[in-house]
Scaffold this active site. Structure first.
Site, short mmCIF file in Angstrom:
data_model
loop_
_atom_site.label_atom_id
_atom_site.label_comp_id
_atom_site.label_asym_id
_atom_site.label_seq_id
_atom_site.Cartn_x
_atom_site.Cartn_y
_atom_site.Cartn_z
N ASP A 49 0.88 -1.15 0.00
CA ASP A 49 0.00 0.00 0.00
C ASP A 49 0.93 1.22 0.00
OD1 ASP A 49 -2.42 1.61 0.93
OD2 ASP A 49 -1.08 1.85 2.63
N ASP B 97 0.01 5.04 1.02
CA ASP B 97 -0.12 6.08 2.05
C ASP B 97 -0.12 5.48 3.45
OD1 ASP B 97 -0.56 8.52 0.32
OD2 ASP B 97 -2.03 7.12 -0.47
N ASN C 244 -5.07 3.50 -2.98
CA ASN C 244 -6.31 4.23 -3.28
C ASN C 244 -6.03 5.62 -3.83
OD1 ASN C 244 -7.80 2.07 -2.47
ND2 ASN C 244 -8.63 2.99 -0.61
N SER C 245 -4.80 6.07 -3.74
CA SER C 245 -4.46 7.37 -4.34
C SER C 245 -4.48 7.25 -5.86
CB SER C 245 -3.07 7.81 -3.88
OG SER C 245 -3.10 8.23 -2.54
N LYS D 280 -9.87 0.21 -2.43
CA LYS D 280 -9.87 -0.81 -1.37
C LYS D 280 -10.85 -0.37 -0.29
CE LYS D 280 -5.52 -0.02 -1.00
NZ LYS D 280 -4.23 0.20 -0.38
N ASP E 127 -1.30 -0.50 5.97
CA ASP E 127 -1.42 0.15 7.28
C ASP E 127 -2.86 0.13 7.80
OD1 ASP E 127 -2.09 2.17 5.16
OD2 ASP E 127 -2.68 3.29 6.94
N1 LIG Z 1 -11.96 10.86 -0.13
C1 LIG Z 1 -11.25 10.50 0.95
N2 LIG Z 1 -10.00 10.02 0.78
C2 LIG Z 1 -9.31 9.67 1.87
C3 LIG Z 1 -9.82 9.79 3.17
N3 LIG Z 1 -8.88 9.36 4.05
C4 LIG Z 1 -7.83 9.00 3.32
N4 LIG Z 1 -8.06 9.19 2.01
C5 LIG Z 1 -7.18 8.96 0.85
O1 LIG Z 1 -7.06 7.59 0.65
C6 LIG Z 1 -5.81 7.34 0.07
C7 LIG Z 1 -5.13 6.24 0.86
O2 LIG Z 1 -4.28 5.57 0.01
P1 LIG Z 1 -3.59 4.15 0.38
O3 LIG Z 1 -2.27 4.22 -0.32
O4 LIG Z 1 -3.45 4.04 1.84
O5 LIG Z 1 -4.48 3.10 -0.21
C8 LIG Z 1 -5.01 8.65 0.06
O6 LIG Z 1 -5.07 9.22 -1.23
C9 LIG Z 1 -5.79 9.50 1.04
O7 LIG Z 1 -5.71 10.85 0.71
C10 LIG Z 1 -11.13 10.31 3.32
O8 LIG Z 1 -11.65 10.45 4.45
N5 LIG Z 1 -11.80 10.64 2.20
MG LIG Z 2 -2.56 3.26 3.45
#
Ligand SMILES: Nc1nc2c(ncn2[C@@H]2O[C@H](COP(=O)(O)O)[C@@H](O)[C@H]2O)c(=O)[nH]1
Ligand SMILES: [Mg+2]
Length: 440
Positions: free
Chosen positions: A68, A70, A260-261, A299, A377
């Site tokens: 992952d 972030d 998720n980014s 995810k 994480d």
């Molecule tokens: N729209 C939202 N995005 C969120 C929130 N909290 C975190 N995030 C975003 O998710 C990804 C996490 O990425 P990963 O690498 O851990 O899969 C990152 O882009 C954050 O900015 C939320 O509350 N709302």
């Molecule tokens: Mg993460």
């Protein structure tokens, strides 16, 4: 992290040492250390850099290792990053949702909240539960509930509360620390200034407002633009990431990223982590460390095998999304060979958006889920489903443990002494009981 791998697929997690050192058997006797490596972990890694196992993992069976991004590869600095989220959230509450301007002067204590807490949205409380889901500590705003209040609220129900959505929220990611802190501040504020929050706002509504403001900060660039401009201010540098990825690839394992980014942000963060490059100097060299990168993965939905999410290929330069048929770029009408440019640019690693775990397995030719190790994480987003339903092997990154493990180690003598004293006390109490009974 401390582990050893050799090129012949012989890899072992080499650091069960500390876990066995710290893990005592029930009677307080230290268990003998079980070494995974022939050297017995002689080249000791720093305490906070070691890996702990709750079951053994034979790396020989692992053919693909995924990460992952972030808060796993990218460790954000809460004192700047979470502060940014906190300030951005307040700004939105004031500008968009009618909260009073005096909130703009509030400050954030980033050390106050910890992961694992539970928010009781309706009552304005923050709860710390034990592993059996009993409330051990409860705060209303920043005031600790008395034992009577706590038992009266949470201890007397015939049917046990699930402490789950929609009435409760779990602070299960480091991203949530700022919103939990702000919620507690707002609860205190509302109790002391009942007329100052917008009309019809109760605790639950306040939590909803905070949540949607935080959500907006993640979506509208409030956070990502700032990180992109000055990554070193918000993300810890980590010089061990590239050697780690190289080592995995040298051992002939496939490596992948599932985040998720979205691609634009992923590229900036990974440039910073792997190449110390900032926005204007970004390139795609870091892709050499991966076989597949999946961005915008959504995810935990990504891990639902029945999900029908489409998989798009990303053109790294433009960020353009290309339709794929199960990972194969689709020809567009009037253009019979759209994939040629992509393949040339990206011989080593392909970048995608969306899709599901089925796509990933196909792209990496993974036959069995148990051959995949994934490092994340987020217990819910990264680990729970991938492990329990799919059968991936998982590794959870818990930076909070570093301080705890250090403390356990430093206090080992006192803890041992305490254990001996407890055992002496038990013996003495037993003797007293026996003597009493003999007198009756
Ligand atoms: N729209 C939202 N995005 C969120 C929130 N909290 C975190 N995030 C975003 O998710 C990804 C996490 O990425 P990963 O690498 O851990 O899969 C990152 O882009 C954050 O900015 C939320 O509350 N709302
Ligand atoms: Mg993460």
């Amino acid at each position: 992290m401390s582990y050893k791998m050799d090129k012949g697929q012989k890899a072992v997690l080499a650091d069960q040492r500390l876990s066995s050192e710290l893990m005592e058997s029930r009677d307080g006797v230290q268990e003998p250390c079980i070494w995974s490596s022939p050297e017995g972990g002689k080249d000791e890694a720093e305490l906070g850099k070691r890996i702990f196992c709750n079951r053994s993992l034979n790396m020989r069976n692992i053919i693909a290792v995924g990460f992952d991004m972030d808060y796993t590869l990218a460790q954000y600095k809460p004192e700047t990053f979470e502060k940014l989220a906190y300030e951005g959230t307040i700004e939105k509450l004031v500008s968009n949702l009618g909260y009073p301007e005096e909130l703009l002067g509030w400050t954030f204590n980033w050390k106050y909240m910890v992961r694992g807490l539970v928010v009781d949205k309706k009552r304005g409380n923050i709860l710390k539960m034990d592993r059996h889901k009993y409330v051990k500590v409860a705060y209303h705003g920043f005031r600790e509930l008395t034992k009577e209040e706590k038992v009266g609220t949470y201890g007397n129900t015939l049917i046990r509360d699930a402490f789950d959505e929609p009435d409760y929220a779990l602070i299960d990611t480091l991203f949530s620390l700022a919103e939990a802190y702000l919620f507690s501040q707002l609860v205190d504020y509302m109790d002391k200034n009942p007329g100052r929050v917008p009309a019809r706002v109760d605790y639950a509504r306040m939590y909803k407002d905070v949540r949607s403001a935080v959500d907006m900060c993640h979506r509208d660039g409030t956070l990502k633009q700032m990180v992109a401009k000055d990554p070193i201010k918000y993300i810890n540098e980590d010089k061990s990431i590239v050697p780690l990825l190289k080592m995995l690839r040298d051992s002939r394992r496939a490596t992948f990223l599932v985040t998720n980014s979205l691609w634009d942000y992923t590229n900036i963060v990974m440039n910073f982590l792997c190449e110390s490059r900032t926005l204007d100097a970004c390139n795609f060299d870091w892709l050499q460390y991966f076989d597949v990168v999946i961005t915008g993965s959504a995810k935990p939905g990504f891990f639902h095998e029945e999900s029908n999410a489409n998989l798009f290929e990303v053109e790294p330069e433009s960020g353009k999304l290309i339709n794929t048929d199960n990972g194969t770029p689709m020809a567009q009408v009037g253009n019979t060979s759209p994939s040629i440019t992509l393949k040339k640019q990206n011989e080593r690693c392909r970048v995608f958006q969306g899709g599901t775990v089925r796509h990933l397995h196909k792209l990496l030719s993974i036959g069995s889920s148990s051959q995949v190790l994934y490092v994340g994480d987020h217990i819910y987003g990264d680990i729970l489903r991938s492990k329990k339903v799919l059968g991936w092997r998982t590794m959870l990154v818990v930076p909070e443990l570093e301080a705890e493990v250090k403390l356990l180690w430093e206090l080992r003598d006192s803890r041992k002494a305490l254990q001996l004293m407890r055992s002496d006390r038990d013996h003495i109490e037993d003797q007293i009981h026996r003597l009493r009974w003999s007198l009756e």
